[in-house]
Design a protein around this motif. Sequence first.
Motif, PDB file in Angstrom:
ATOM      1  N   ARG A  90       0.824  -1.200   0.000  1.00 23.03           N
ATOM      2  CA  ARG A  90       0.000   0.000   0.000  1.00 23.03           C
ATOM      3  C   ARG A  90       0.867   1.263   0.000  1.00 23.03           C
ATOM      4  O   ARG A  90       0.585   2.233  -0.699  1.00 23.03           O
ATOM      5  CB  ARG A  90      -0.919  -0.004   1.228  1.00 23.03           C
ATOM      6  CG  ARG A  90      -1.980   1.095   1.219  1.00 23.03           C
ATOM      7  CD  ARG A  90      -2.865   1.003   2.449  1.00 23.03           C
ATOM      8  NE  ARG A  90      -3.419  -0.342   2.611  1.00 23.03           N
ATOM      9  CZ  ARG A  90      -3.126  -1.160   3.612  1.00 23.03           C
ATOM     10  NH1 ARG A  90      -2.261  -0.785   4.566  1.00 23.03           N
ATOM     11  NH2 ARG A  90      -3.675  -2.354   3.697  1.00 23.03           N
TER      12      ARG A  90
ATOM     13  N   ARG B  83       2.255   1.809  -3.490  1.00 19.89           N
ATOM     14  CA  ARG B  83       1.224   2.290  -4.407  1.00 19.89           C
ATOM     15  C   ARG B  83       0.932   3.775  -4.158  1.00 19.89           C
ATOM     16  O   ARG B  83       0.794   4.559  -5.112  1.00 19.89           O
ATOM     17  CB  ARG B  83      -0.045   1.461  -4.235  1.00 19.89           C
ATOM     18  CG  ARG B  83      -1.124   1.797  -5.258  1.00 19.89           C
ATOM     19  CD  ARG B  83      -2.276   0.810  -5.185  1.00 19.89           C
ATOM     20  NE  ARG B  83      -2.939   0.816  -3.890  1.00 19.89           N
ATOM     21  CZ  ARG B  83      -2.860  -0.172  -3.006  1.00 19.89           C
ATOM     22  NH1 ARG B  83      -2.124  -1.247  -3.278  1.00 19.89           N
ATOM     23  NH2 ARG B  83      -3.502  -0.097  -1.851  1.00 19.89           N
ATOM     24  N   ARG B  84       0.886   4.171  -2.909  1.00 22.81           N
ATOM     25  CA  ARG B  84       0.614   5.584  -2.609  1.00 22.81           C
ATOM     26  C   ARG B  84       1.815   6.474  -2.924  1.00 22.81           C
ATOM     27  O   ARG B  84       1.648   7.660  -3.241  1.00 22.81           O
ATOM     28  CB  ARG B  84       0.216   5.723  -1.136  1.00 22.81           C
ATOM     29  CG  ARG B  84      -1.179   5.153  -0.851  1.00 22.81           C
ATOM     30  CD  ARG B  84      -1.573   5.263   0.600  1.00 22.81           C
ATOM     31  NE  ARG B  84      -2.931   4.798   0.821  1.00 22.81           N
ATOM     32  CZ  ARG B  84      -3.485   4.634   2.016  1.00 22.81           C
ATOM     33  NH1 ARG B  84      -2.761   4.900   3.114  1.00 22.81           N
ATOM     34  NH2 ARG B  84      -4.726   4.217   2.120  1.00 22.81           N
ATOM     35  N   SER B  85       2.993   5.916  -2.850  1.00 21.56           N
ATOM     36  CA  SER B  85       4.175   6.691  -3.255  1.00 21.56           C
ATOM     37  C   SER B  85       4.098   7.016  -4.742  1.00 21.56           C
ATOM     38  O   SER B  85       4.397   8.137  -5.168  1.00 21.56           O
ATOM     39  CB  SER B  85       5.456   5.901  -2.950  1.00 21.56           C
ATOM     40  OG  SER B  85       5.610   5.700  -1.558  1.00 21.56           O
TER      41      SER B  85
ATOM     42  N   ASP C 256       1.312   7.176  -6.392  1.00 18.17           N
ATOM     43  CA  ASP C 256       0.201   8.128  -6.505  1.00 18.17           C
ATOM     44  C   ASP C 256       0.680   9.558  -6.295  1.00 18.17           C
ATOM     45  O   ASP C 256       0.216  10.486  -6.980  1.00 18.17           O
ATOM     46  CB  ASP C 256      -0.892   7.799  -5.481  1.00 18.17           C
ATOM     47  CG  ASP C 256      -1.643   6.513  -5.813  1.00 18.17           C
ATOM     48  OD1 ASP C 256      -1.539   6.048  -6.970  1.00 18.17           O
ATOM     49  OD2 ASP C 256      -2.314   5.977  -4.910  1.00 18.17           O
TER      50      ASP C 256
ATOM     51  N   LYS D  52      -4.248  17.017  -4.748  1.00 15.68           N
ATOM     52  CA  LYS D  52      -4.136  15.585  -4.473  1.00 15.68           C
ATOM     53  C   LYS D  52      -2.759  15.227  -3.915  1.00 15.68           C
ATOM     54  O   LYS D  52      -2.647  14.373  -3.021  1.00 15.68           O
ATOM     55  CB  LYS D  52      -4.420  14.790  -5.742  1.00 15.68           C
ATOM     56  CG  LYS D  52      -5.858  14.891  -6.231  1.00 15.68           C
ATOM     57  CD  LYS D  52      -6.051  14.043  -7.483  1.00 15.68           C
ATOM     58  CE  LYS D  52      -7.484  14.134  -7.975  1.00 15.68           C
ATOM     59  NZ  LYS D  52      -7.696  13.316  -9.211  1.00 15.68           N
TER      60      LYS D  52
ATOM     61  N   LEU E 289      -1.389  13.842   0.350  1.00 20.90           N
ATOM     62  CA  LEU E 289      -0.584  12.670   0.700  1.00 20.90           C
ATOM     63  C   LEU E 289       0.621  13.017   1.565  1.00 20.90           C
ATOM     64  O   LEU E 289       1.373  12.123   1.962  1.00 20.90           O
ATOM     65  CB  LEU E 289      -0.104  11.973  -0.578  1.00 20.90           C
ATOM     66  CG  LEU E 289      -1.199  11.264  -1.396  1.00 20.90           C
ATOM     67  CD1 LEU E 289      -0.659  10.844  -2.762  1.00 20.90           C
ATOM     68  CD2 LEU E 289      -1.727  10.049  -0.642  1.00 20.90           C
TER      69      LEU E 289
ATOM     70  N   TRP F 283       7.596   6.399   5.175  1.00 20.30           N
ATOM     71  CA  TRP F 283       6.308   5.994   5.739  1.00 20.30           C
ATOM     72  C   TRP F 283       6.570   5.599   7.197  1.00 20.30           C
ATOM     73  O   TRP F 283       7.040   4.515   7.491  1.00 20.30           O
ATOM     74  CB  TRP F 283       5.709   4.848   4.935  1.00 20.30           C
ATOM     75  CG  TRP F 283       5.332   5.297   3.551  1.00 20.30           C
ATOM     76  CD1 TRP F 283       6.119   5.285   2.441  1.00 20.30           C
ATOM     77  CD2 TRP F 283       4.087   5.864   3.153  1.00 20.30           C
ATOM     78  NE1 TRP F 283       5.442   5.804   1.364  1.00 20.30           N
ATOM     79  CE2 TRP F 283       4.188   6.169   1.772  1.00 20.30           C
ATOM     80  CE3 TRP F 283       2.891   6.153   3.824  1.00 20.30           C
ATOM     81  CZ2 TRP F 283       3.138   6.739   1.062  1.00 20.30           C
ATOM     82  CZ3 TRP F 283       1.842   6.716   3.102  1.00 20.30           C
ATOM     83  CH2 TRP F 283       1.962   7.010   1.740  1.00 20.30           C
TER      84      TRP F 283
ATOM     85  N   GLY G 191      -1.968   7.154   6.121  1.00 24.82           N
ATOM     86  CA  GLY G 191      -2.011   7.333   4.674  1.00 24.82           C
ATOM     87  C   GLY G 191      -1.188   8.499   4.149  1.00 24.82           C
ATOM     88  O   GLY G 191      -1.304   8.836   2.963  1.00 24.82           O
ATOM     89  N   THR G 192      -0.362   9.114   5.000  1.00 23.73           N
ATOM     90  CA  THR G 192       0.466  10.230   4.546  1.00 23.73           C
ATOM     91  C   THR G 192       1.943   9.884   4.700  1.00 23.73           C
ATOM     92  O   THR G 192       2.325   9.045   5.513  1.00 23.73           O
ATOM     93  CB  THR G 192       0.163  11.519   5.326  1.00 23.73           C
ATOM     94  OG1 THR G 192       0.519  11.345   6.702  1.00 23.73           O
ATOM     95  CG2 THR G 192      -1.303  11.886   5.216  1.00 23.73           C
TER      96      THR G 192
END
Length: 364
Positions: free
Chosen positions: A155, A158-160, A162, A181, A185, A284, A295-296
């Motif tokens: 996860r 994937r967010r990195s 994003d 957006k 993050l 993270w 999530g940040t």
Amino acid sequence: MSDEEWERFLRESVTGVPGAPTEPSARAREVERRQRERPGEPEGWRTYTPARPRRRTGWYVTGLVVVVALLVVTLFPQQVLGWFGGGDDGGQAGAPLAAESERPREAPGTERDLRPTLAEPFRGSPAARWADGAAGITVPPAEATGWMDTAQVERALRRSRDFLVAAGLDSRVLRGERPTKAIALLNPHQEDVQEYLRTALSSKAPSGRTDPLLLFSRFRPEQSRLVGDVVKTRGRLTYREGRKGAVEVTADVTFVYPVTPAGDAGRDGEVVRTIVRRQVVMSWDDPARIITEPGTLTLVSYTLDLTNGGCSAPTGYFVPPFGTDDEQATDKARRVDPYDRSKPFETSDGTKAAGGNCATATRS
């Protein structure tokens, strides 16, 4: 013996008994002998030579050639494409490159000297074979690392990606709008980054340390516009265990933006490719050790190498050198191959301005 039997005996002695075997004549025996002694002639009377199986040496040779060819294609795919014209027309006719899984050993080969057009903005460029948008950013397989299990690492990766997409590929951000957006993050408790965002995205002229281009790709709409809706990318994510058990993700990605002058000036069909290589290190953090929000991510460092994007004082936007106003042709700028991803970044402290990292492209 009666007279009838004697007459039949005499008659059969002269004419022979029907069906009785006969001895071949002397001529027939001579012909048969000559045929046996002459090679390549038909086989003799009452003779038979078994057929010998043919050795299929041709199949073995063919198989060996196929195996060698497959081995060469596997070990040297780019060179093979070049042999068969894969690099012609800027690589447009060649197959797309495989995803980048490690740092390349050398720069991509030289393409044909073809200028980009509005219809083919990546013509004559190695980027013609790169993937489009987010597809060009390789995400590695996830494994449990630091405080995260495998699913959590997946996860985070994937967010990195994003974040990179929101900062460098979002069409609204490319037109100069606020990167909402991407900001969502970022760890809101990281005070230095929050201060940077407030200053960089204000209406004031940015300085070297507050240039929004350090993190975000932006063009001034009244000065230039993207050609089409495709941005070519090539790069990858890597990760390791960071400080206090955090999962530290490093992104190394090159973005190729084809742009043309805005308004009537763009009707002449001039296309310039602004090429940006970014390195962003993201952490993270373990919420049990670091103040963060779920999530940040926390930014560790961020920097870029820029060609064809302006080398003058920071304006907060890329400034492509259209026409004769080529600001890249200066003695102060470094000369680099913007498509060469085999070399590491020269700086990684995230404090230099876009102009400070500006370079003159040896090809674009």
